[in-house]
Scaffold this motif. Structure first.
Motif, mmCIF file in Angstrom:
data_model
loop_
_atom_site.group_PDB
_atom_site.id
_atom_site.type_symbol
_atom_site.label_atom_id
_atom_site.label_comp_id
_atom_site.label_asym_id
_atom_site.label_seq_id
_atom_site.Cartn_x
_atom_site.Cartn_y
_atom_site.Cartn_z
ATOM 1 N N VAL A 102 37.678 29.093 17.834
ATOM 2 C CA VAL A 102 37.313 27.594 16.652
ATOM 3 C C VAL A 102 36.438 27.384 17.358
ATOM 4 C CG1 VAL A 102 37.967 26.945 14.482
ATOM 5 C CG2 VAL A 102 38.987 28.388 14.953
ATOM 6 N N TYR A 103 35.630 26.282 17.465
ATOM 7 C CA TYR A 103 35.279 25.264 17.346
ATOM 8 C C TYR A 103 34.889 24.427 17.052
ATOM 9 C CZ TYR A 103 32.730 29.070 20.890
ATOM 10 O OH TYR A 103 32.709 30.673 20.624
ATOM 11 N N GLU A 104 34.516 22.715 17.780
ATOM 12 C CA GLU A 104 34.807 21.420 16.899
ATOM 13 C C GLU A 104 34.308 20.601 17.407
ATOM 14 O OE1 GLU A 104 35.750 18.645 14.255
ATOM 15 O OE2 GLU A 104 36.721 20.814 14.405
ATOM 16 N N CYS A 105 32.762 20.202 17.337
ATOM 17 C CA CYS A 105 32.081 19.475 18.312
ATOM 18 C C CYS A 105 31.988 17.887 17.175
ATOM 19 C CB CYS A 105 30.347 20.207 17.306
ATOM 20 S SG CYS A 105 30.247 21.716 17.824
ATOM 21 N N LYS A 106 31.907 17.453 18.780
ATOM 22 C CA LYS A 106 32.159 15.922 18.493
ATOM 23 C C LYS A 106 31.120 14.812 19.522
ATOM 24 C CE LYS A 106 36.093 16.340 15.769
ATOM 25 N NZ LYS A 106 35.572 15.162 13.635
ATOM 26 N N ARG A 107 30.658 14.313 18.440
ATOM 27 C CA ARG A 107 29.721 13.503 19.523
ATOM 28 C C ARG A 107 30.308 12.081 18.920
ATOM 29 N NH1 ARG A 107 24.191 9.956 18.384
ATOM 30 N NH2 ARG A 107 23.620 10.927 20.196
ATOM 31 N N VAL A 108 30.832 11.879 20.389
ATOM 32 C CA VAL A 108 31.391 9.811 20.215
ATOM 33 C C VAL A 108 31.785 8.890 20.859
ATOM 34 C CG1 VAL A 108 33.823 11.535 18.246
ATOM 35 C CG2 VAL A 108 33.804 11.455 20.800
ATOM 36 N N LYS A 109 31.590 7.899 21.200
ATOM 37 C CA LYS A 109 31.186 7.610 22.406
ATOM 38 C C LYS A 109 32.666 7.140 23.264
ATOM 39 C CE LYS A 109 30.184 2.426 23.508
ATOM 40 N NZ LYS A 109 28.912 1.752 22.772
ATOM 41 N N ASN A 110 33.580 7.417 23.185
ATOM 42 C CA ASN A 110 34.718 7.112 23.507
ATOM 43 C C ASN A 110 35.467 8.474 23.234
ATOM 44 O OD1 ASN A 110 34.726 5.207 24.838
ATOM 45 N ND2 ASN A 110 35.053 4.125 23.142
ATOM 46 N N TYR A 111 36.579 9.536 24.429
ATOM 47 C CA TYR A 111 37.084 10.339 24.182
ATOM 48 C C TYR A 111 38.667 9.986 23.121
ATOM 49 C CZ TYR A 111 40.523 14.061 24.850
ATOM 50 O OH TYR A 111 41.711 15.052 24.766
ATOM 51 N N VAL A 112 38.639 11.093 21.829
ATOM 52 C CA VAL A 112 40.332 10.172 21.656
ATOM 53 C C VAL A 112 41.552 11.909 21.383
ATOM 54 C CG1 VAL A 112 40.872 9.616 19.414
ATOM 55 C CG2 VAL A 112 38.965 8.830 20.302
ATOM 56 N N SER A 113 42.374 11.588 21.586
ATOM 57 C CA SER A 113 43.138 13.273 21.362
ATOM 58 C C SER A 113 43.128 13.504 19.868
ATOM 59 C CB SER A 113 44.168 12.317 21.926
ATOM 60 O OG SER A 113 44.414 12.423 23.343
ATOM 61 N N LYS A 114 43.162 12.250 19.112
ATOM 62 C CA LYS A 114 43.400 13.258 17.822
ATOM 63 C C LYS A 114 42.160 14.130 17.137
ATOM 64 C CE LYS A 114 40.222 10.136 15.119
ATOM 65 N NZ LYS A 114 40.352 9.019 13.670
ATOM 66 N N TYR A 115 40.973 14.194 18.548
ATOM 67 C CA TYR A 115 40.722 15.615 17.708
ATOM 68 C C TYR A 115 40.628 16.987 18.641
ATOM 69 C CZ TYR A 115 36.745 11.801 17.475
ATOM 70 O OH TYR A 115 36.802 10.065 16.627
ATOM 71 N N VAL A 116 41.705 16.633 19.306
ATOM 72 C CA VAL A 116 42.421 17.948 20.264
ATOM 73 C C VAL A 116 43.624 18.051 19.092
ATOM 74 C CG1 VAL A 116 43.886 18.467 22.069
ATOM 75 C CG2 VAL A 116 41.865 17.562 22.739
ATOM 76 N N ASP A 117 44.349 16.979 18.605
ATOM 77 C CA ASP A 117 44.606 17.700 17.636
ATOM 78 C C ASP A 117 44.330 18.442 16.183
ATOM 79 O OD1 ASP A 117 47.406 16.975 18.472
ATOM 80 O OD2 ASP A 117 46.938 15.064 17.804
ATOM 81 N N GLN A 118 43.165 18.146 16.312
ATOM 82 C CA GLN A 118 42.433 18.363 14.510
ATOM 83 C C GLN A 118 42.086 19.941 14.979
ATOM 84 O OE1 GLN A 118 38.613 16.517 13.960
ATOM 85 N NE2 GLN A 118 37.923 17.682 12.871
ATOM 86 N N ILE A 119 41.394 20.360 16.480
ATOM 87 C CA ILE A 119 41.422 21.636 16.674
ATOM 88 C C ILE A 119 42.353 22.241 16.662
ATOM 89 C CG2 ILE A 119 40.940 21.797 19.386
ATOM 90 C CD1 ILE A 119 38.204 23.636 17.194
ATOM 91 N N TYR A 120 43.392 21.723 17.011
ATOM 92 C CA TYR A 120 44.664 22.686 17.684
ATOM 93 C C TYR A 120 45.575 23.353 15.818
ATOM 94 C CZ TYR A 120 49.240 23.769 18.830
ATOM 95 O OH TYR A 120 50.731 24.265 18.287
ATOM 96 N N SER A 121 45.278 22.831 15.320
ATOM 97 C CA SER A 121 45.182 22.902 13.400
ATOM 98 C C SER A 121 44.533 23.554 13.541
ATOM 99 C CB SER A 121 45.240 21.475 13.166
ATOM 100 O OG SER A 121 46.710 20.818 13.055
ATOM 101 N N ALA A 122 42.656 23.260 13.405
ATOM 102 C CA ALA A 122 42.264 23.924 12.976
ATOM 103 C C ALA A 122 41.735 25.863 13.839
ATOM 104 C CB ALA A 122 40.705 23.861 13.092
ATOM 105 N N GLN A 123 42.913 25.878 14.875
ATOM 106 C CA GLN A 123 42.968 27.190 15.018
ATOM 107 C C GLN A 123 44.018 28.139 14.583
ATOM 108 O OE1 GLN A 123 43.767 26.643 19.673
ATOM 109 N NE2 GLN A 123 44.287 28.747 19.807
ATOM 110 N N HIS A 124 45.318 27.476 14.702
ATOM 111 C CA HIS A 124 46.405 28.399 14.047
ATOM 112 C C HIS A 124 45.735 28.358 12.439
ATOM 113 C CE1 HIS A 124 48.881 28.107 17.221
ATOM 114 N NE2 HIS A 124 48.453 26.880 17.829
ATOM 115 N N MET A 125 45.340 27.525 11.260
ATOM 116 C CA MET A 125 45.008 27.608 9.969
ATOM 117 C C MET A 125 44.263 29.156 10.695
ATOM 118 S SD MET A 125 42.893 25.153 7.907
ATOM 119 C CE MET A 125 40.979 25.955 8.005
ATOM 120 N N ARG A 126 43.317 29.146 11.253
ATOM 121 C CA ARG A 126 42.399 30.157 10.924
ATOM 122 C C ARG A 126 43.353 31.740 12.309
ATOM 123 N NH1 ARG A 126 38.659 29.235 7.520
ATOM 124 N NH2 ARG A 126 37.200 26.647 8.179
ATOM 125 N N LYS A 127 44.432 32.180 12.781
ATOM 126 C CA LYS A 127 45.162 32.429 13.069
ATOM 127 C C LYS A 127 43.810 32.211 14.310
ATOM 128 C CE LYS A 127 47.436 34.039 9.647
ATOM 129 N NZ LYS A 127 47.685 32.924 8.858
#
Length: 168
Positions: A99-124
């Motif tokens: 599962v890939y999550e694309c983020k074009r942002v100015k600053n790194y934010v750890s919540k994006y990791v949480d977002q893709i982590y959840s997506a990874q588990h949701m999609r198995k």
């Protein structure tokens, strides 16, 4: 000097002046275009990016590149629960998911990791990949956080190749 000569000189001067004004207008417009182009290039230099790199930060562009690279695999642009779901396929069928999550942002934010982590588990999915232009302080280009691969867009296709080969 007769009046007809003066009239001819006056017309010639007006014509020349009109041409000069037209050329000045064209040059002014061209200078404005060049200034805008220089500003875009300076911004790219400051942000250490190019249009090609920027393109991979958008899920549709990344998906096109992944599809070219892995012609037999399946891809879905979901928009939620991971931007792209990549199903690795071999002769026996589906053998893994990335599962890939694309983020074009100015600053790194750890919540994006949480977002893709959840997506990874949701999609198995076996792997979650956060593609971003902003890196966590003290890192550059690639790191792992909470089991999620965080990668700059310049390296995403290489990481995808490693993950896909690992599944195939």
């Amino acid at each position: 000097v007769c009046s007809s000569d003066l009239l001819r000189v006056e017309r010639s001067l007006k014509s020349t002046l009109s041409q000069v004004k037209g050329e000045n207008s064209k040059l002014s417009k061209r200078n404005k275009q060049l200034d805008e182009h220089i500003q875009r290039l300076e911004k790219q230099l400051e942000e250490k990016t190019t249009p090609q790199i920027e393109g991979l930060l958008y899920e549709k562009e990344l998906m096109k590149e992944l599809q070219k690279l892995f012609k037999h695999d399946k891809f879905v642009n979901t928009g939620k629960g991971g931007d792209i779901v990549h199903t690795v396929v071999n002769n026996n069928g589906n053998i893994g998911t990335i599962v890939y999550e694309c983020k074009r942002v100015k600053n790194y934010v750890s919540k994006y990791v949480d977002q893709i982590y959840s997506a990874q588990h949701m999609r198995k999915a076996e792997f979650g990949v956060l593609v971003t232009n902003a890196m966590k302080k003290g890192t550059s280009g690639f790191f792992i956080e909470k089991g999620v691969i965080v990668i700059h867009s310049t390296g995403v296709l290489h990481v995808a190749s490693i993950l896909q080969i690992g599944r195939a």
